[in-house]
Design an enzyme around this catalytic site. Structure first.
Site, PDB file in Angstrom:
ATOM      1  N   LEU A 274       0.834  -1.203   0.000  1.00 41.64           N
ATOM      2  CA  LEU A 274       0.000   0.000   0.000  1.00 41.64           C
ATOM      3  C   LEU A 274       0.866   1.249   0.000  1.00 41.64           C
ATOM      4  O   LEU A 274       0.571   2.223  -0.702  1.00 41.64           O
ATOM      5  CB  LEU A 274      -0.930   0.000   1.214  1.00 41.64           C
ATOM      6  CG  LEU A 274      -1.797   1.250   1.385  1.00 41.64           C
ATOM      7  CD1 LEU A 274      -2.660   1.496   0.142  1.00 41.64           C
ATOM      8  CD2 LEU A 274      -2.658   1.140   2.636  1.00 41.64           C
TER       9      LEU A 274
ATOM     10  N   ALA B 263       2.709  -1.673   9.209  1.00 41.45           N
ATOM     11  CA  ALA B 263       1.996  -2.704   9.966  1.00 41.45           C
ATOM     12  C   ALA B 263       2.768  -4.011   9.955  1.00 41.45           C
ATOM     13  O   ALA B 263       3.526  -4.295   9.026  1.00 41.45           O
ATOM     14  CB  ALA B 263       0.601  -2.934   9.378  1.00 41.45           C
TER      15      ALA B 263
ATOM     16  N   TYR C 150      -3.063 -11.141  15.552  1.00 38.07           N
ATOM     17  CA  TYR C 150      -2.974 -10.037  14.597  1.00 38.07           C
ATOM     18  C   TYR C 150      -4.158  -9.091  14.756  1.00 38.07           C
ATOM     19  O   TYR C 150      -3.994  -7.862  14.842  1.00 38.07           O
ATOM     20  CB  TYR C 150      -2.916 -10.584  13.173  1.00 38.07           C
ATOM     21  CG  TYR C 150      -3.107  -9.541  12.098  1.00 38.07           C
ATOM     22  CD1 TYR C 150      -2.127  -8.593  11.840  1.00 38.07           C
ATOM     23  CD2 TYR C 150      -4.280  -9.501  11.336  1.00 38.07           C
ATOM     24  CE1 TYR C 150      -2.303  -7.621  10.856  1.00 38.07           C
ATOM     25  CE2 TYR C 150      -4.461  -8.544  10.346  1.00 38.07           C
ATOM     26  CZ  TYR C 150      -3.480  -7.607  10.116  1.00 38.07           C
ATOM     27  OH  TYR C 150      -3.665  -6.651   9.142  1.00 38.07           O
TER      28      TYR C 150
ATOM     29  N   LYS D  79      -4.152  -5.090  15.944  1.00 36.95           N
ATOM     30  CA  LYS D  79      -4.696  -4.014  15.111  1.00 36.95           C
ATOM     31  C   LYS D  79      -5.802  -3.253  15.847  1.00 36.95           C
ATOM     32  O   LYS D  79      -5.912  -2.027  15.713  1.00 36.95           O
ATOM     33  CB  LYS D  79      -5.211  -4.574  13.789  1.00 36.95           C
ATOM     34  CG  LYS D  79      -4.115  -5.100  12.868  1.00 36.95           C
ATOM     35  CD  LYS D  79      -3.153  -3.994  12.422  1.00 36.95           C
ATOM     36  CE  LYS D  79      -3.796  -3.037  11.446  1.00 36.95           C
ATOM     37  NZ  LYS D  79      -2.821  -1.995  10.959  1.00 36.95           N
TER      38      LYS D  79
ATOM     39  N   THR E  35       2.067  -7.592   9.322  1.00 36.03           N
ATOM     40  CA  THR E  35       0.965  -8.251   8.608  1.00 36.03           C
ATOM     41  C   THR E  35       1.129  -9.762   8.472  1.00 36.03           C
ATOM     42  O   THR E  35       0.331 -10.393   7.786  1.00 36.03           O
ATOM     43  CB  THR E  35       0.807  -7.644   7.203  1.00 36.03           C
ATOM     44  OG1 THR E  35       2.036  -7.783   6.489  1.00 36.03           O
ATOM     45  CG2 THR E  35       0.416  -6.179   7.287  1.00 36.03           C
TER      46      THR E  35
ATOM     47  N   TRP F 136      -8.580  -7.759   2.475  1.00 31.37           N
ATOM     48  CA  TRP F 136      -8.155  -8.598   1.339  1.00 31.37           C
ATOM     49  C   TRP F 136      -7.382  -7.782   0.298  1.00 31.37           C
ATOM     50  O   TRP F 136      -7.681  -7.795  -0.894  1.00 31.37           O
ATOM     51  CB  TRP F 136      -9.359  -9.273   0.715  1.00 31.37           C
ATOM     52  CG  TRP F 136     -10.039 -10.294   1.576  1.00 31.37           C
ATOM     53  CD1 TRP F 136     -10.034 -10.387   2.930  1.00 31.37           C
ATOM     54  CD2 TRP F 136     -10.850 -11.393   1.119  1.00 31.37           C
ATOM     55  NE1 TRP F 136     -10.788 -11.456   3.360  1.00 31.37           N
ATOM     56  CE2 TRP F 136     -11.302 -12.095   2.266  1.00 31.37           C
ATOM     57  CE3 TRP F 136     -11.256 -11.840  -0.129  1.00 31.37           C
ATOM     58  CZ2 TRP F 136     -12.122 -13.222   2.197  1.00 31.37           C
ATOM     59  CZ3 TRP F 136     -12.071 -12.948  -0.204  1.00 31.37           C
ATOM     60  CH2 TRP F 136     -12.500 -13.652   0.934  1.00 31.37           C
TER      61      TRP F 136
ATOM     62  N   ASP G 198     -10.181  -5.701   8.564  1.00 37.31           N
ATOM     63  CA  ASP G 198     -11.387  -6.457   8.880  1.00 37.31           C
ATOM     64  C   ASP G 198     -11.175  -7.469  10.011  1.00 37.31           C
ATOM     65  O   ASP G 198     -12.132  -7.935  10.616  1.00 37.31           O
ATOM     66  CB  ASP G 198     -11.875  -7.196   7.633  1.00 37.31           C
ATOM     67  CG  ASP G 198     -10.819  -8.104   7.040  1.00 37.31           C
ATOM     68  OD1 ASP G 198      -9.768  -7.577   6.609  1.00 37.31           O
ATOM     69  OD2 ASP G 198     -11.012  -9.334   6.993  1.00 37.31           O
TER      70      ASP G 198
END
Length: 293
Positions: free
Chosen positions: A14, A61, A126, A130, A63, A151, A103
């Site tokens: 990202l 992050a 995880y 978050k 991940t 996703w 999510d």
């Protein structure tokens, strides 16, 4: 009005997409350049943009969802302590913060898209880290927004699309989980949405809701997503076989239902992200070679 974005996590999929935005000045340091758990490093970075039409977009992050189950200290450091430091510095320097979340903060037992105020209930370390990061940001006193997505895939980094492309080239058939539902979100669309949000914030028009959801429209299972990827690769989608979550055990529990409602995003005057299938087609048109490796 020019817009400046400071993007911690700039070397991730990202972050690199944000760095590629047109018409925006983006400073996108990777973790080696900007460690968000280091107050001194964060103070130095944020101070360089203070007083400008600037927003910090935190794409940094931890991940590795399964590794987090045993690497808990590091996961909490990056996903909870880091955002706490970042938010505190942003608050002290008067710089707005947009924090990207996931999510996985939800339990995944829903049957309708999760609204921004739905009760969280992470089922993995995880997800817990978050959620702790969200709480730290929202409780910091900073001018801050949390944007949950799901996703995510793109031209850079590791993701499901690249994995499926690699397996398509090496296996006759493959089994993919068909009882988990979500909204595959292309980093290109997400980055443009985050930039639009940042522009609204510096214009003094930030959304009233401090928690927002930004995902592609519509939903699909992992197996359905894999079949669509095969179609884009020019392969027979029938080679993707369905299996259940119990057939593919992993250390971290995945949400069975990860669909997020964009109602707060739209109510805030922001452009909704397009449908996941249309986005996937354009992603391959632009980055087919990158996805194929």
């Amino acid at each position: 009005m020019s817009l400046v974005l400071l993007v911690p996590g700039g070397s991730g999929q990202l972050g690199r997409e944000l760095a590629a935005l047109d018409g925006v000045e983006v400073i996108a340091p990777g973790s080696a350049e900007l460690d968000i758990t280091s107050a001194g490093s964060v103070i130095e970075a944020v101070s360089t943009i203070a007083g400008k039409n600037a927003v910090v977009v935190n794409a940094a992050a931890y991940t590795a969802v399964d590794k987090a189950e045993t690497d808990q200290a590091r996961a909490f450091a990056v996903n909870a302590d880091g955002p706490r430091v970042l938010a505190a510095v942003c608050s002290s320097r008067g710089v707005p913060l947009v924090h990207v979340s996931t999510d996985y903060v939800f339990p995944g037992d829903g049957t309708a898209p999760y609204e921004v105020d739905a009760a969280p209930g992470p089922r993995s370390i995880y997800g817990l880290t978050k959620l702790a990061g969200e709480d730290a940001v929202l409780g910091s006193g900073a001018d801050a927004w949390v944007v949950r997505t799901s996703w995510v895939y793109g031209a850079w980094g590791k993701n499901f699309v690249k994995t499926m492309a690699r397996l398509e080239a090496s296996r006759d058939t493959l089994s993919v989980v068909d009882d988990q539902v979500g909204s595959p979100t292309w980093t290109y669309d997400l980055a443009r949405g985050l930039a639009e949000l940042a522009s609204r914030i510096v214009a003094g028009e930030g959304p009233e809701s401090r928690v927002l959801h930004a995902t592609a429209a519509d939903s699909v299972t992992w197996a359905g997503f894999a079949r669509a990827i095969f179609e884009e690769l020019g392969a027979d989608p029938g080679r993707v076989k369905s299996c259940g979550t119990e057939d593919y055990p992993l250390p971290a529990r995945r949400p069975a239902y990860s669909v997020l409602s964009n109602a707060a995003w739209v109510a805030g005057g922001l452009t909704p992200l397009r449908g996941w299938r249309e986005a996937l087609g354009e992603a391959f048109a632009r980055h087919g070679d990158e996805f194929r490796g």
